[in-house]
Design a protein around this motif. Structure first.
Motif, PDB file in Angstrom:
ATOM      1  N   UNK A 113       0.844  -1.383  -0.482  1.00  0.00           N
ATOM      2  CA  UNK A 113       0.024   0.209   0.253  1.00  0.00           C
ATOM      3  C   UNK A 113       0.937   1.152   0.299  1.00  0.00           C
ATOM      4  N   UNK A 114       0.404   2.410  -0.465  1.00  0.00           N
ATOM      5  CA  UNK A 114       1.013   3.736  -0.700  1.00  0.00           C
ATOM      6  C   UNK A 114      -0.075   4.599  -0.220  1.00  0.00           C
ATOM      7  N   UNK A 115       0.326   5.276   0.972  1.00  0.00           N
ATOM      8  CA  UNK A 115      -1.061   5.902   2.167  1.00  0.00           C
ATOM      9  C   UNK A 115      -2.104   5.196   2.667  1.00  0.00           C
ATOM     10  N   UNK A 116      -3.387   5.307   1.711  1.00  0.00           N
ATOM     11  CA  UNK A 116      -4.349   4.194   1.842  1.00  0.00           C
ATOM     12  C   UNK A 116      -4.807   3.626  -0.125  1.00  0.00           C
ATOM     13  N   UNK A 132      -3.451  -6.168  -3.917  1.00  0.00           N
ATOM     14  CA  UNK A 132      -3.800  -7.073  -2.466  1.00  0.00           C
ATOM     15  C   UNK A 132      -3.903  -8.545  -2.283  1.00  0.00           C
ATOM     16  N   UNK A 133      -3.358  -8.974  -1.765  1.00  0.00           N
ATOM     17  CA  UNK A 133      -3.807 -10.159  -1.109  1.00  0.00           C
ATOM     18  C   UNK A 133      -3.356 -11.413  -2.119  1.00  0.00           C
ATOM     19  N   UNK A 134      -2.202 -11.171  -2.744  1.00  0.00           N
ATOM     20  CA  UNK A 134      -1.981 -12.236  -4.003  1.00  0.00           C
ATOM     21  C   UNK A 134      -1.317 -13.334  -3.222  1.00  0.00           C
ATOM     22  N   UNK A 176      -0.541  -3.275 -11.179  1.00  0.00           N
ATOM     23  CA  UNK A 176       0.628  -3.958 -10.227  1.00  0.00           C
ATOM     24  C   UNK A 176       1.603  -4.213 -10.202  1.00  0.00           C
ATOM     25  N   UNK A 177       1.355  -4.975 -11.136  1.00  0.00           N
ATOM     26  CA  UNK A 177       1.955  -5.804 -11.692  1.00  0.00           C
ATOM     27  C   UNK A 177       3.851  -5.458 -11.861  1.00  0.00           C
ATOM     28  N   UNK A 197       6.752  -5.665   0.944  1.00  0.00           N
ATOM     29  CA  UNK A 197       5.630  -5.379   1.686  1.00  0.00           C
ATOM     30  C   UNK A 197       5.143  -5.270   2.247  1.00  0.00           C
ATOM     31  N   UNK A 198       3.521  -4.364   2.324  1.00  0.00           N
ATOM     32  CA  UNK A 198       3.510  -3.798   3.471  1.00  0.00           C
ATOM     33  C   UNK A 198       2.390  -4.941   4.482  1.00  0.00           C
ATOM     34  N   UNK A 199       2.820  -6.011   3.869  1.00  0.00           N
ATOM     35  CA  UNK A 199       1.948  -7.389   5.030  1.00  0.00           C
ATOM     36  C   UNK A 199       2.094  -8.585   3.229  1.00  0.00           C
TER      37      UNK A 199
END
Lengths: 291, 532
Positions: free
Chosen positions: A12-15, A20-22, A41-42, A55-57
């Motif tokens: 994520x960058x900011x909000x 997402x959940x790849x 997002x590739x 990764x953010x998560x």
């Protein structure tokens, strides 16, 4: 065994979530086509796999090693070819190849020479004097000549002419035959169609479809082209029929599901020609992203 | 709004901050000189002695230009300001013009601009108009500040102040137009900037030779910088030199515009050698950094050598001038500095260390540029660690900056040896090395910023440098509190060779630099690489 594995990979960058959940599982020797429109997002995914961004998560692993914690170990067995990249203009092509090969630590010199010849590259020129296509060839030669276990290719044929794209395809097929695992992000759908065993579709950072091309075709609508003797009947209200386009006496539409209702609707109409074909990757792509 | 105006606005907007900062530099340097002169030479006898020693020293005239009426505030202010400001503004304008007209072409941005409904000639004119307007901004700020000084101090007239500001900024218009011509002749920005730099260097050299002897003074008419010094602002205000500057600017602008429409895009009028079959192998990251940064380091080293060499030549005359000021002798005597030649070199090395700090920040900025443009991705996707990439870059910069500092010391020794031999080789080299710790601290700060907030490397480094320079310039005149003065990186430098380098303090500064650099490494290792 999964060579490349991601679990809940998110950036994520900011909000705003770029990825997402790849969840991905790419096995040894597989050629994976990673598709999606611009900004899907590739490249962010690939940069996380390379350890360039964190990764953010979630997590990404290659060869069972964490891409954030062990990038050096991973890079020893991996080669990366970016689609859009700056190279040092004051270096010649030869110096660039020597540098990138030395940094990687492993290169098949004979194969490199072979690739230079097949891609018709003049390595004596300064990089500054290369066209975009030639710079791309240089990156391809540098990456492919390492004969790494995993090749991460991010739109590798951008800027290449059709002849060189053909050379690229043959080289990737050779790599596939040798058992190398290839992660191919591309906009050239015909290329993905020819080369890839598994295809993933990304939209707004989310994986919306993954499977073999055959599986995707089964899931996707069949395309019908119907020619009427007179004025066409209205098919837009028929069950399972969508994307109806009328051009004079001809109607094209897509069928997702059983054809019973469509057949019944056409039974009493004066149909002179009816052609049905499975969706091409381009049509699958457009059906997912077109609207 | 027409396309041409949009382009003009774009280039003006890109440069307005630096242009405004240059305007303030004109104001601060000139005004501080007025007040510093009054403080250092309060009595007429001091001033006459200064004038006598400066006016008859060939070395002084060669480096600073001809001295007119040094016994007056106006004469001394013009003399001191003309020696430095036109050079700084000229170099900035030349770099700006080559970046705008050739750098943008290298990166493909020019292609986008001229694909708009505008001809190549009009686009080139529009870009130059933007640069000239930014220089006019510098001129306006400088003019207002100098006019206010004229009204308050009554040392010169407002009309003389306006002429003075124009003379100081005129080099910007001239060298920007020369940079514009060079951008049409060669195919890379670096070569265009080098050619323009050579023109500036040659111009300085011709003026220096001409001013070193009255018998060949006429030679200065062959030098654009000679035209500017011939204006004798604040005292005589001669228009001939300025007329030549602006006539040449107009001619060069016309040539650049004409040439821009008579060549292919990205091509140059002087063909480039595009093949190199004998290029040396580059098989490691340090070798790559040396290849990319080597020429830059050598150029800085040569520049520092020649500059300190020139100052070494004039040291004798300057020392006599210091001896003529009872205030200077009293002030520095209290600090234990009694040898005026060493005091002179101390000031010179303090000035050079500002340049070395600028070089240090530019090394960090160059590293950041490699990241922003995606170059270091090629290194980071290899099995080399970020630590290896970072430390190898750090090592090349440390060696490079130390080399530049030593060249300054060697230059000062060489110049001095040709005249009086006031400065020994050991003292000169130690004075050069004494500049390194402060530069390393700024380099460390820049790397720290690179590690955690990479986009701010240049602005933070340059702001701290400008702040340090400003405090050194006006701190003592304004008698600022020592806590404020301590915030200057330059304030912690021993006044070598006038004072012995303080080993302990230098080690402490180097230790701080190491800590800052390692903290930067921690940040760089943990953060995402940041493109753009």
């Amino acid at each position: 065994m999964g060579i490349i594995t991601t679990r809940g990979l998110t950036k994520t960058y900011g909000d705003k979530a770029a990825v997402k959940n790849l969840d991905l599982d790419i096995t040894e020797g597989q050629v994976f086509g990673f598709l999606g429109p611009n900004g899907a997002g590739k490249t962010t995914t690939i940069r996380m796999m390379l350890g360039l961004i964190k990764p953010s998560s979630g997590s990404a692993e290659i060869f069972g090693l964490d891409c954030t914690k062990d990038p050096r170990e991973i890079h020893k067995r991996l080669a990366y070819v970016p689609g859009e990249s700056n190279l040092w203009g004051s270096l010649t092509g030869k110096q660039t190849l020597e540098l990138l090969s030395s940094l990687h630590g492993k290169v098949d010199s004979a194969y490199q020479a072979n690739l230079v010849e097949r891609f018709q590259l003049d390595p004596s020129k300064r990089v500054r004097a290369y066209s975009k296509g030639n710079r791309q060839k240089l990156l391809l030669v540098a990456g492919l000549s390492t004969r790494s276990d995993v090749l991460l290719l991010d739109e590798p044929t951008s800027g290449l002419d059709p002849l060189m794209q053909e050379v690229f395809r043959s080289v990737v097929l050779e790599a596939k035959e040798r058992g190398q695992t290839i992660f191919l992000s591309s906009h050239t759908l015909s290329e993905v169609e020819v080369l890839c065993d598994l295809v993933g579709l990304l939209r707004n950072g989310e994986l919306i479809e993954i499977g073999t091309l055959e599986e995707m075709r089964h899931l996707s609508a069949l395309t019908y082209q119907i020619t009427f003797a007179g004025a066409p009947i209205d098919l837009s209200k028929v069950e399972n029929v969508k994307r109806v386009v009328v051009e004079g006496h001809r109607v094209s539409c897509e069928l997702a599901g059983t054809p019973t209702a469509l057949m019944q609707a056409l039974a009493n109409a004066n149909v002179t020609k009816l052609v049905a074909h499975e969706a091409s990757l381009e049509e699958i792509f457009l059906s997912h992203y077109g609207s | 709004m027409s396309t041409g105006l949009v382009i003009t606005k774009h280039f003006l907007k890109e440069r307005r901050m630096v242009a405004a900062a240059l305007g303030w530099m004109v104001a601060v340097v000139s005004i501080s000189t007025v007040y510093a002169y009054r403080t250092a030479y309060p009595h007429l006898t001091d001033r006459l002695r200064l004038s006598a020693s400066f006016s008859h020293d060939a070395g002084i005239a060669a480096v600073f230009g001809p001295a007119h009426s040094l016994e007056t505030v106006a004469g001394f202010t013009a003399f001191r300001s003309l020696a430095v400001i036109p050079l700084i503004i000229g170099i900035w304008a030349a770099l700006t013009a080559t970046k705008a007209l050739r750098g943008n072409e290298d990166t493909g941005q020019w292609e986008i601009l001229i694909s708009a409904p505008i001809t190549r000639r009009a686009a080139t004119l529009a870009a130059l108009r933007g640069i000239y307007l930014s220089l006019t901004m510098t001129l306006v700020i400088g003019s207002v500040a100098l006019s206010a000084t004229a009204l308050i101090s009554h040392d010169f007239k407002v009309s003389a102040a306006l002429f003075f500001a124009l003379a100081l900024v005129s080099s910007g218009y001239l060298f920007a137009s020369i940079g514009a011509v060079a951008s049409q002749l060669v195919s890379t920005r670096r070569t265009a900037a080098t050619i323009t730099g050579l023109v500036i260097g040659l111009s300085f050299l011709i003026r220096a030779v001409a001013d070193s002897s009255p018998s060949i003074a006429w030679v200065h008419w062959f030098s654009p910088l000679g035209w500017i010094t011939s204006t004798a602002p604040l005292t005589k205000s001669h228009w001939l030199g300025l007329s030549l500057v602006f006539a040449t600017t107009i001619i060069c602008t016309g040539i650049a515009i004409t040439l821009s429409s008579n060549r292919d895009l990205t091509a140059s009028l002087i063909p480039e050698r595009i093949s190199d079959t004998n290029g040396r192998e580059i098989k490691s990251i340090p070798r790559l950094w040396v290849k990319l940064q080597g020429l830059n380091i050598l150029s800085w080293g040569a520049g520092f050598f020649f500059m300190s060499f020139a100052f070494g030549l004039v040291a004798h005359g300057a020392t006599q001038a210091f001896s003529g000021s009872s205030t200077i002798q009293k002030t520095f005597g209290a600090l234990g500095i009694t040898k005026m030649s060493e005091l002179f070199f101390g000031i010179i090395f303090l000035m050079l260390s500002t340049g070395l700090m600028f070089a240090a920040n530019s090394h960090a900025a160059a590293f950041r540029e490699q990241e922003a443009e995606g170059y270091i991705d090629h290194l980071l996707v290899s099995p080399k660690s970020r630590t290896q990439v970072y430390l190898s870059r750090l090592l090349v910069s440390i060696v490079g900056l130390t080399f530049i500092a030593l060249m300054a010391g060697f230059g000062a020794f060489s110049g001095s040896s040709l005249r009086t031999g006031d400065l020994g080789i050991k003292d000169a080299l130690m004075a050069g090395l004494n500049m390194v710790p402060s530069a390393m601290v700024l380099f460390g700060v820049s790397l720290l910023v690179f590690g955690f907030y990479p986009r701010a490397v240049s602005i933070v480094g340059q702001s701290l440098l400008a702040w340090s320079f400003l405090l050194e310039l006006i701190g003592s005149t304004l008698k600022l509190n020592h806590y404020i003065l301590d915030t200057s990186f330059l304030h912690h430098m021993a006044f070598a060779p006038a004072a012995s380098p303080r080993g302990g303090q230098n080690l402490l500064l180097l230790g701080i630099a190491v800590v800052l650099s390692l903290a930067g490494l921690v940040g760089f290792s943990r953060r995402d690489t940041a493109l753009g």
